[in-house]
Design an enzyme around this catalytic site. Structure first.
Site, short mmCIF file in Angstrom:
data_model
loop_
_atom_site.label_atom_id
_atom_site.label_comp_id
_atom_site.label_asym_id
_atom_site.label_seq_id
_atom_site.Cartn_x
_atom_site.Cartn_y
_atom_site.Cartn_z
N GLU A 40 1.59 4.96 12.70
CA GLU A 40 0.44 4.79 11.81
C GLU A 40 0.59 5.63 10.55
OE1 GLU A 40 -1.31 2.35 12.36
OE2 GLU A 40 -0.77 2.02 14.45
N HIS B 165 2.96 4.31 3.22
CA HIS B 165 3.18 3.08 2.45
C HIS B 165 2.01 2.85 1.49
CE1 HIS B 165 4.67 -1.39 2.75
NE2 HIS B 165 4.93 -0.85 1.58
#
Length: 690
Positions: free
Chosen positions: A474, A480
């Site tokens: 996660e 990202h």
């Protein structure tokens, strides 16, 4: 802006978007007026953009509409997030009341014929080539999405697509609510620990705490994963394991008396999706879904999955044969059942590798894990992460700032522990996106959500190594989103990234949790403060791919089931359960009882974003393993390779196709070899051939 609108803006925390949200101040009664205010703003922006007098230009059409839609998206995103992590009857009612209006608004945006015309005019104008490459890409993508939303259809069909979209938003939300309610409705209460032999002390403490919270004495076991999984893994009482397994495996099905049954919802969801695909001119929903993904066709996806199964199934069959033999010869379980499998697997792993998860988790204390994780990404990506203060929705939520060269570039919330009213699983979502808002650069914010077991009796939370890899996964998603270099919201962070590539950074980061230098920074024994000993890590590493064949074919089973449901399922002649059983006969090595109702809790495809896309986990795992191999070749903690991964993948968002990003980083297209090696499937095949 009128005086009343200004007052609302100043008093409703869901409309105060210049800074961080005051989560502690949000109340269910804020939802309706915030949604109405944002709807009015979006409607006004849409009316202006669609006006014939408005020129078909980026500044006149896209920017003002995007600004209104982004703010609305953030307000609604906060509401949806709270509904998933601190669900209450009042908040759920407010959310469900607003949901149809919100769905209708976004569908109307995606189908507006006049707006579609403005984008076509922009694409055809001489000024189009003067736009930046990213803006040209966004215009092209919007035109594609207009078509996929039905904007190019005649009025009757367009209206039906809109109706279906609105209905799907309601039905999928109900699926999610049923699963949450069914999970919360069941408890196993025991007056003493006489039937809890084998359960680790920290898990027993959790069960005591759960009973105390309910005003009871003794022990309470629930179907929340941090409660359920250790029970199935360690409890020696086979009868109780069967009882709990049956409750878990029949959640949200016809076996609960119809209170939370998801069976009719699944049929409706599949029928509505199939109808949408036909209206839009596609053979099936799977083909429609892949229009926005890397894979080109359902046939390509299924060939990929079946090829992976061909590599993995022999290893999976050996895994299962070994487990059955061990259960029979060592545990006295002549007929290994589904409720025995986790227990027998843990016992076999302990016997084969001489360690247990209960022993390992004493080293992975939450503060040490976070300290090591932050040190890793600081080394690879040149950032600094520090704890900071912010208003939060629950006392256990933490807030962190991400800095580069002393300047705050992003932040994220970490909501780590399971609790009543919180959806199960682990996920990341964007709270806001890096973009310019009112002329000021807005830094990105993310939610990092897990469901770990909280610390008990004043001790820090202890994480299994599986928990650690979940956290790394996660956090890869989080990076990202927050380390993007883009400022156009449509390509910033995770926005617009192909669904079968969005798992690349997350699965990539998991690999570092298996590097001994990294693990040393993640561990501090809860009692002695010692690092994880080399001997224990060596055992863990030897066991890394324990039952990897079974794990792989299980994921292939889920992915094939998903794609077949969304391509060739015929409700007139088969059932959802029948499709699942057929897939199992093809690829599985473990077969649950006939009363198992996995599909009724498969929220990824029925209530999440993975419909005809669950294959993405294995597809992206090929990418992630290949990307990690570049770090192995250069030195796992090589900052130069980290910098290249940052600039070519994380910072790019969806400003380029995902394959272009990968090739720019790796220098070639991805290959499956690294996946087979890192998961041990290749090694097992070679060993079997000797």
């Amino acid at each position: 802006m009128s005086t009343s609108e200004q007052d609302l803006q100043q008093t409703n925390p869901l409309l105060q978007l210049d800074g961080l949200i005051d989560y502690a101040a949000v109340r269910p009664e804020h939802v309706a007026p915030a949604v109405e205010a944002q709807l009015a703003r979006v409607n006004a922006a849409l009316e202006h953009a669609a006006d014939p007098a408005t020129p078909a230009a980026w500044d006149a059409v896209v920017e003002p509409l995007e600004a209104a839609a982004n703010d609305f998206g953030r307000t609604w995103g906060v509401i949806a997030h709270l509904q998933s992590v601190v669900d209450t009857p009042e908040l759920r009612a407010a959310y469900n009341e607003a949901l149809p209006k919100v769905s209708e608004c976004f569908i109307r945006l995606s189908q507006n014929e006049a707006l579609y015309g403005k984008y076509k005019a922009m694409r055809e104008s001489a000024d189009f080539e003067t736009l930046s490459p990213v803006r040209r890409r966004l215009v092209e993508r919007e035109l594609r999405d207009f078509v996929l939303s039905g904007a190019a259809l005649p009025e009757a069909q367009r209206s039906r697509v809109k109706e279906i979209g609105e209905r799907l938003s309601v039905v999928t939300q109900k699926f999610s609510e049923n699963l949450l309610d069914a999970t919360n409705a069941y408890t196993l209460d025991l007056e003493d620990d006489s039937r809890l032999k084998g359960i680790p002390a920290d898990t027993l403490a959790l069960y005591r705490m759960q009973a105390e919270a309910a005003g009871r004495t003794g022990y309470r076991v629930t179907l929340q994963f941090p409660s359920y999984l250790p029970f199935m893994r360690y409890c020696e009482d086979r009868e109780l394991r069967e009882t709990l397994y049956r409750a878990f495996a029949t959640r949200a099905s016809e076996f609960d008396g119809g209170r939370f049954d998801n069976t009719p919802l699944m049929s409706e969801i599949l029928a509505l999706r199939a109808e949408t695909a036909k209206l839009l001119g596609f053979a099936d929903y799977g083909t429609l879904s892949l229009e926005t993904k890397m894979a080109e066709s359902p046939a390509e996806v299924m060939a990929f999955l079946r090829d992976l199964a061909a590599h993995a199934k022999p290893a999976a069959e050996r895994d299962m044969e070994e487990l059955r033999a061990f259960a029979r010869e060592t545990l006295g379980l002549e007929d290994l059942q589904s409720w025995d499998q986790a227990y027998a697997s843990e016992k076999l792993r302990e016997a084969r590798y001489s360690y247990s998860d209960a022993e390992v988790k004493r080293y992975f204390t939450e503060p040490a894990v976070f300290s090591g994780l932050f040190a890793l990404v600081e080394t690879l990506f040149g950032i600094t992460i520090r704890a900071a203060d912010a208003s939060v929705w629950h006392p256990t939520v933490k807030y962190f700032e991400v800095l580069r060269e002393g300047k705050i570039v992003a932040s994220f919330y970490a909501d780590l522990y399971a609790r009543a009213g919180k959806r199960s699983g682990a996920w990341m979502d964007g709270e806001r996106t890096r973009t310019f808002r009112n002329g000021v650069l807005q830094t990105p914010v993310a939610y990092l959500v897990c469901n770990f077991t909280p610390g008990v009796d004043g001790a820090p939370a202890l994480l299994t190594h599986d928990d650690v890899t979940t956290l790394f996964h996660e956090f890869g998603h989080t990076l990202h989103h927050v380390l993007t270099a883009q400022t156009e919201s449509g390509v910033s962070g995770i926005n617009g990234v192909e669904w079968d590539a969005v798992e690349l950074p997350s699965q990539f980061l998991e690999n570092f949790a298996w590097d001994e230098r990294v693990v040393a920074t993640l561990t501090k024994h809860v009692e002695t403060g010692e690092k994880l000993p080399h001997e224990l890590f060596a055992k863990m590493l030897a066991a890394k791919n324990f039952e990897a064949g079974m794990a792989c074919v299980r994921q292939v089973e889920f992915a094939l089931f998903d794609m077949i449901l969304h391509t060739s399922f015929d409700p007139a002649h088969e059932t959802v359960q029948g499709v699942l059983e057929a897939v199992r006969r093809e690829v599985a090595v473990a077969f649950p009882p006939a009363w198992n109702r996995f599909a009724q809790s498969f929220s990824h495809i029925f209530a999440g974003g993975y419909a005809a896309g669950y294959y993405s986990y294995k597809w992206a795992e090929v990418l992630s393993c290949d990307a990690f191999e570049a770090f192995e070749e250069a030195g796992v903690l090589d900052p130069a390779t980290g910098k290249r991964f940052l600039t070519e993948i994380l910072e790019r968002g969806s400003s380029r196709d995902a394959m272009e990003n990968f090739v720019a980083f790796r220098g070639r297209k991805p290959a499956i070899d690294a996946l087979l090696r890192l998961t041990g499937i290749e090694t097992k095949a070679k060993d079997a051939a000797k």
